[in-house]
Design a protein around this motif. Structure first.
Motif, PDB file in Angstrom:
ATOM      1  N   GLY A 474      -7.607   0.421  10.696  1.00 30.50           N
ATOM      2  CA  GLY A 474      -6.969  -0.088  11.718  1.00 30.50           C
ATOM      3  C   GLY A 474      -6.462   1.091  12.735  1.00 30.50           C
ATOM      4  O   GLY A 474      -7.034   2.242  12.652  1.00 30.50           O
ATOM      5  N   ASP A 475      -5.475   0.607  13.389  1.00 30.75           N
ATOM      6  CA  ASP A 475      -5.047   1.755  14.500  1.00 30.75           C
ATOM      7  C   ASP A 475      -4.172   2.788  13.538  1.00 30.75           C
ATOM      8  O   ASP A 475      -3.394   2.696  12.692  1.00 30.75           O
ATOM      9  CB  ASP A 475      -3.721   1.092  14.995  1.00 30.75           C
ATOM     10  N   PRO A 476      -4.568   4.092  13.779  1.00 26.42           N
ATOM     11  CA  PRO A 476      -4.028   5.104  13.208  1.00 26.42           C
ATOM     12  C   PRO A 476      -2.475   5.366  13.013  1.00 26.42           C
ATOM     13  O   PRO A 476      -2.012   5.692  12.156  1.00 26.42           O
ATOM     14  CB  PRO A 476      -4.771   6.702  13.711  1.00 26.42           C
ATOM     15  N   ALA A 477      -1.976   5.070  14.319  1.00 30.03           N
ATOM     16  CA  ALA A 477      -0.296   5.008  14.292  1.00 30.03           C
ATOM     17  C   ALA A 477       0.168   4.180  13.368  1.00 30.03           C
ATOM     18  O   ALA A 477       1.152   4.525  12.735  1.00 30.03           O
ATOM     19  CB  ALA A 477       0.141   4.997  15.583  1.00 30.03           C
ATOM     20  N   SER A 478      -0.586   2.932  13.202  1.00 28.39           N
ATOM     21  CA  SER A 478       0.133   1.937  12.169  1.00 28.39           C
ATOM     22  C   SER A 478      -0.177   2.423  10.859  1.00 28.39           C
ATOM     23  O   SER A 478       0.421   1.984   9.702  1.00 28.39           O
ATOM     24  CB  SER A 478      -0.613   0.451  12.697  1.00 28.39           C
ATOM     25  N   VAL A 479      -1.168   3.101  10.596  1.00 24.64           N
ATOM     26  CA  VAL A 479      -1.763   3.431   9.185  1.00 24.64           C
ATOM     27  C   VAL A 479      -0.476   4.677   8.832  1.00 24.64           C
ATOM     28  O   VAL A 479      -0.160   4.438   7.819  1.00 24.64           O
ATOM     29  CB  VAL A 479      -2.990   4.339   9.160  1.00 24.64           C
ATOM     30  N   LEU A 480      -0.350   5.252   9.779  1.00 27.41           N
ATOM     31  CA  LEU A 480       0.776   6.441   9.416  1.00 27.41           C
ATOM     32  C   LEU A 480       2.190   5.484   9.163  1.00 27.41           C
ATOM     33  O   LEU A 480       2.810   6.056   8.299  1.00 27.41           O
ATOM     34  CB  LEU A 480       1.016   7.173  10.559  1.00 27.41           C
ATOM     35  N   PRO A 512      14.455   9.753   6.295  1.00 33.03           N
ATOM     36  CA  PRO A 512      14.917   9.339   7.729  1.00 33.03           C
ATOM     37  C   PRO A 512      14.708  10.507   8.706  1.00 33.03           C
ATOM     38  O   PRO A 512      14.741  10.107   9.826  1.00 33.03           O
ATOM     39  CB  PRO A 512      16.309   9.426   7.096  1.00 33.03           C
ATOM     40  N   GLU A 513      14.258  11.619   8.486  1.00 28.37           N
ATOM     41  CA  GLU A 513      14.352  12.773   9.388  1.00 28.37           C
ATOM     42  C   GLU A 513      12.986  12.538  10.019  1.00 28.37           C
ATOM     43  O   GLU A 513      12.860  13.041  11.212  1.00 28.37           O
ATOM     44  CB  GLU A 513      14.374  14.288   8.716  1.00 28.37           C
ATOM     45  N   LEU A 514      11.912  11.907   9.382  1.00 36.69           N
ATOM     46  CA  LEU A 514      10.590  11.872  10.099  1.00 36.69           C
ATOM     47  C   LEU A 514      10.372  10.471  10.545  1.00 36.69           C
ATOM     48  O   LEU A 514       9.606  10.513  11.284  1.00 36.69           O
ATOM     49  CB  LEU A 514       9.481  12.362   8.821  1.00 36.69           C
ATOM     50  N   GLN A 515      11.166   9.727  10.322  1.00 38.28           N
ATOM     51  CA  GLN A 515      11.130   8.130  10.611  1.00 38.28           C
ATOM     52  C   GLN A 515      11.071   7.970  12.090  1.00 38.28           C
ATOM     53  O   GLN A 515      10.405   7.537  12.958  1.00 38.28           O
ATOM     54  CB  GLN A 515      12.107   7.249  10.161  1.00 38.28           C
ATOM     55  N   PRO A 516      12.256   8.750  13.008  1.00 33.92           N
ATOM     56  CA  PRO A 516      11.876   8.697  14.593  1.00 33.92           C
ATOM     57  C   PRO A 516      10.473   9.174  15.088  1.00 33.92           C
ATOM     58  O   PRO A 516      10.156   8.583  16.076  1.00 33.92           O
ATOM     59  CB  PRO A 516      13.140   9.487  15.015  1.00 33.92           C
ATOM     60  N   SER A 517       9.953  10.035  14.561  1.00 37.16           N
ATOM     61  CA  SER A 517       8.587  10.604  14.946  1.00 37.16           C
ATOM     62  C   SER A 517       7.722   9.571  14.607  1.00 37.16           C
ATOM     63  O   SER A 517       6.706   9.068  15.473  1.00 37.16           O
ATOM     64  CB  SER A 517       8.291  11.937  14.378  1.00 37.16           C
ATOM     65  N   ILE A 518       7.669   9.040  13.357  1.00 36.39           N
ATOM     66  CA  ILE A 518       6.571   8.002  13.013  1.00 36.39           C
ATOM     67  C   ILE A 518       6.594   6.780  13.967  1.00 36.39           C
ATOM     68  O   ILE A 518       5.925   6.115  14.303  1.00 36.39           O
ATOM     69  CB  ILE A 518       7.047   7.509  11.526  1.00 36.39           C
ATOM     70  N   GLU A 530       0.356  14.451  18.931  1.00 38.34           N
ATOM     71  CA  GLU A 530       1.494  15.306  18.711  1.00 38.34           C
ATOM     72  C   GLU A 530       2.353  15.149  17.493  1.00 38.34           C
ATOM     73  O   GLU A 530       2.984  15.935  16.941  1.00 38.34           O
ATOM     74  CB  GLU A 530       2.410  15.104  20.148  1.00 38.34           C
ATOM     75  N   VAL A 531       2.493  13.755  17.241  1.00 35.94           N
ATOM     76  CA  VAL A 531       3.367  13.526  15.896  1.00 35.94           C
ATOM     77  C   VAL A 531       2.540  13.853  14.717  1.00 35.94           C
ATOM     78  O   VAL A 531       3.241  14.301  13.864  1.00 35.94           O
ATOM     79  CB  VAL A 531       3.535  11.992  16.025  1.00 35.94           C
ATOM     80  N   LEU A 532       1.501  13.846  14.590  1.00 36.44           N
ATOM     81  CA  LEU A 532       0.628  14.216  13.522  1.00 36.44           C
ATOM     82  C   LEU A 532       0.792  15.712  13.220  1.00 36.44           C
ATOM     83  O   LEU A 532       0.894  16.161  12.097  1.00 36.44           O
ATOM     84  CB  LEU A 532      -0.769  13.629  13.313  1.00 36.44           C
ATOM     85  N   ALA A 533       0.565  16.500  14.412  1.00 37.33           N
ATOM     86  CA  ALA A 533       0.855  18.015  14.296  1.00 37.33           C
ATOM     87  C   ALA A 533       2.125  18.340  13.606  1.00 37.33           C
ATOM     88  O   ALA A 533       2.448  19.246  12.993  1.00 37.33           O
ATOM     89  CB  ALA A 533       0.435  18.600  15.575  1.00 37.33           C
ATOM     90  N   GLU A 536       2.590  15.559   9.782  1.00 33.41           N
ATOM     91  CA  GLU A 536       1.513  15.737   8.581  1.00 33.41           C
ATOM     92  C   GLU A 536       1.532  16.908   7.556  1.00 33.41           C
ATOM     93  O   GLU A 536       1.753  16.777   6.374  1.00 33.41           O
ATOM     94  CB  GLU A 536       0.163  15.660   9.086  1.00 33.41           C
ATOM     95  N   PRO A 537       2.171  18.326   7.925  1.00 32.19           N
ATOM     96  CA  PRO A 537       2.254  19.154   7.353  1.00 32.19           C
ATOM     97  C   PRO A 537       3.392  18.997   6.371  1.00 32.19           C
ATOM     98  O   PRO A 537       3.351  19.291   5.084  1.00 32.19           O
ATOM     99  CB  PRO A 537       2.297  20.495   8.266  1.00 32.19           C
ATOM    100  N   ARG A 538       4.370  18.293   7.044  1.00 27.07           N
ATOM    101  CA  ARG A 538       5.586  18.169   5.793  1.00 27.07           C
ATOM    102  C   ARG A 538       5.086  16.978   5.032  1.00 27.07           C
ATOM    103  O   ARG A 538       5.670  17.180   3.892  1.00 27.07           O
ATOM    104  CB  ARG A 538       6.677  17.837   6.997  1.00 27.07           C
ATOM    105  N   LEU A 539       4.415  15.998   5.383  1.00 23.54           N
ATOM    106  CA  LEU A 539       4.022  14.823   4.293  1.00 23.54           C
ATOM    107  C   LEU A 539       3.430  15.515   3.345  1.00 23.54           C
ATOM    108  O   LEU A 539       3.554  15.094   2.246  1.00 23.54           O
ATOM    109  CB  LEU A 539       3.500  13.792   5.136  1.00 23.54           C
TER     110      LEU A 539
END
Length: 585
Positions: A474-480, A512-518, A530-533, A536-539
């Motif tokens: 589906g939608d990649p942002a939703s997958v994230l 919780p630190e990554l949740q606002p970007s997600i 922009e969000v994935l860049a 994703e490295p941190r994940l």
């Protein structure tokens, strides 16, 4: 007198005619009317279907369940049946983009920006096979189940919905969201008959476990015999649009050699089957004009190192385990030289065959390559000691982990066995469990967190490691968001999850630190790229989700069948089944 005499002479003839007519009327009255509704119990005419009007498809399995919204039910046959039997608001165009399905919908568009509102107009003639209209209650049912049920595929968009209302007898549906949702076109695919399922025994967990109670697509089920390995589909007589070109589709289970033989003899006209290197070679050797295609599924086989319990909440332990893995060997064990072998998954969000896919795994993260020295260093830092044979904690107890893979579901069992062997060789005490898929995704991965001091072997919240499917269609942002997001998503009833609520995702992960970007990517406040860049490295360094490969099938098509192709990306060939033709018997 002539007139009278003429009447008298013709009266016996008229009486005879009347008697004959009466007999015919009585005979017609005694004949039962034909069935009005196509259903699982519908009995077809005694006249056998002509070969030219029937297509037989070889498949690897026809086993249930068949709910396309459940992770536990993801399979080639589930995807096929959803496309043939269930209505969707949007389907995939040839390039994979969402396209309004005008066999079901008049229109669908954003009608308000604040609050974000989407209005759907369902066709007046769109109905289920029992004559009930396809309408607002079907939207409401799917929304409620996707919002609240565990183990579903891509629930995050539904969790943003705060209300659904309707007018025009349920044919105009107004959906209100708590926040803007650019991925709204991916919602309400494979609608289910709410009027039959909402009060059915077993609830959502039993929905479509064995069959379908009604249909809203071009085909209906004539018979479904999982034990025999055969599903016979026939044209849905209540379908309101252009009927399928063939009368019947038969999905028939066989092993690789059986399918190859059936294709060679013409008993099967096409096949959609998971193969290993040997089976792929046998299909290629058939020749005689048989076309072969690779058909990727919207699923990525992954290893989840779940940050639960005293052991795996320590990132050093998860990273150590990830460093012990021979990822190449895990991929080989699962793909086995078949079409999946070419679809190595090196992204946390997009599948290898998806538009816009690129590898994002950094070369220095623990999962990138096997590194026993790094694993030893990390385990030692985490307080474990090597006694020459195994890793022990500070009380002398072995480091114990539990691996779970859904029972009997390829390729996850093969990957799990290889993973167990790798960790056991490295000195880890490993238990491999194979629970029922619905039990695994419905219960074991959704147990509320238990305080560390209260955890025992029986109360620990599910397995440490899971080998299984992750949706990527589906939608990649939703997958994230569905893979890594926290549960605190705006809802109509409460904005915050209860402290003891089940985890928001199968990995039980929340940062919780990554949740606002997600959340910003999900609602369109920030571009996904922009969000994935940023995240994703941190994940990758969290060592929670380790994707392996995208599942794929081989599609084989005989020359006496036309209009069959691999279909839109991640949808597969059954998306175009209504146009399939058999050119000879």
């Amino acid at each position: 007198m002539r007139a009278r005499g003429g009447w008298l002479q013709t009266r016996p003839i008229a009486l005879c005619g009347a008697l004959v007519l009466a007999v015919l009327l009585v005979g017609c009255t005694n004949t039962p009317p034909p069935p009005l509704v196509s259903s699982p119990s519908t009995v077809a005419s005694s006249t056998p279907t002509e070969p030219a009007r029937q297509l037989t498809v070889g498949v690897s399995s026809v086993a249930g369940g068949y709910n396309p919204h459940n992770l536990a039910d993801q399979s080639t046959v589930t995807t096929a049946l959803a496309q043939l039997l269930l209505p969707s608001v949007f389907r995939s165009a040839a390039d994979g983009s969402p396209e309004l399905d005008r066999t079901v919908m008049r229109w669908a568009e954003v009608t308000n920006a604040d609050p974000f509102t989407v209005t759907y107009q369902v066709r007046g003639d769109a109905s289920w096979s029992d004559s009930a209209p396809i309408a607002a209650e079907d939207f409401v049912y799917l929304w409620q189940q996707m919002r609240n049920s565990p183990g579903v595929v891509e629930p995050t968009g539904y969790q943003l919905i705060t209300d659904i209302s309707s007018t025009d007898g349920g044919k105009r549906v107004e959906v209100t969201f708590a926040e803007p949702y650019p991925g709204w076109r991916t919602l309400f695919q494979s609608l289910l008959p709410a009027h039959l399922l909402k009060d059915a025994p077993g609830g959502w967990s039993a929905a479509l476990a064995e069959s379908f109670p009604a249909y809203g697509g071009p085909f209906a089920i004539k018979s479904l015999d999982a034990a025999r390995g055969e599903i016979i589909l026939e044209r849905n007589e209540r379908y309101w649009e252009q009927p399928a070109m063939v009368d019947q589709l038969v999905l028939r289970r066989a092993d690789q050699s059986g399918i190859v033989s059936a294709l060679g003899s013409g008993n099967d006209q096409l096949a959609l089957v998971g193969t290993d290197s040997e089976g792929k070679g046998e299909l290629a050797a058939l020749g005689d004009g048989i076309e072969l295609f690779d058909v990727p599924q919207p699923t990525v086989a992954s290893v989840l190192l779940r940050p639960i319990g005293e052991v795996f909440t320590d990132e050093r332990v998860r990273s150590a385990i990830a460093s012990l893995l021979d990822r190449n060997a895990l991929i080989e064990a699962g793909a086995d030289g078949g079409p999946s072998a070419k679809l190595r998954a090196d992204s946390l969000v997009r599948a290898p065959s998806s538009p816009g896919y690129r590898a994002t795994m950094p070369g220095d993260v623990p999962a990138a390559s096997q590194d026993n020295d790094r694993a030893r260093r990390l385990l030692t830092e985490a307080g474990y000691q090597w006694d020459g044979e195994s890793w022990l904690d500070d009380e002398g107890d072995p480091l114990r982990l539990t691996i779970a893979a859904p029972e009997g579901v390829a390729p996850y069992t093969s990957v799990a066995e290889e993973l167990r062997d790798q960790l056991s060789t490295a000195g880890i005490d490993v238990t491999l469990r194979s629970p029922d898929p619905r039990a695994l995704y419905g219960d074991q991965l959704n147990t509320p967190s238990v305080p560390l001091e209260e955890q025992t072997e029986t109360t620990a919240p599910g397995p440490n490691i899971v080998v299984g499917p992750q949706g990527r269609g589906g939608d990649p942002a939703s997958v994230l968001a569905q893979t890594f997001g926290c549960r605190a998503i705006a809802r109509s009833d409460d904005s915050d999850a209860a402290p003891d609520a089940p985890p928001a995702n199968a990995a039980a992960f929340c940062d919780p630190e990554l949740q606002p970007s997600i959340s910003a990517a999900l609602t369109g406040r920030l571009p996904l790229a922009e969000v994935l860049a940023r995240v994703e490295p941190r994940l990758w360094r969290q060592s929670v989700v380790i994707p392996l490969f995208q599942l794929a099938d081989n599609l084989a098509v005989r020359p006496d069948v036309s209009e069959v192709d691999p279909g839109p990306p991640l949808d597969g060939p059954f998306a175009g089944a209504t146009t399939w033709r058999r050119t000879s018997g």
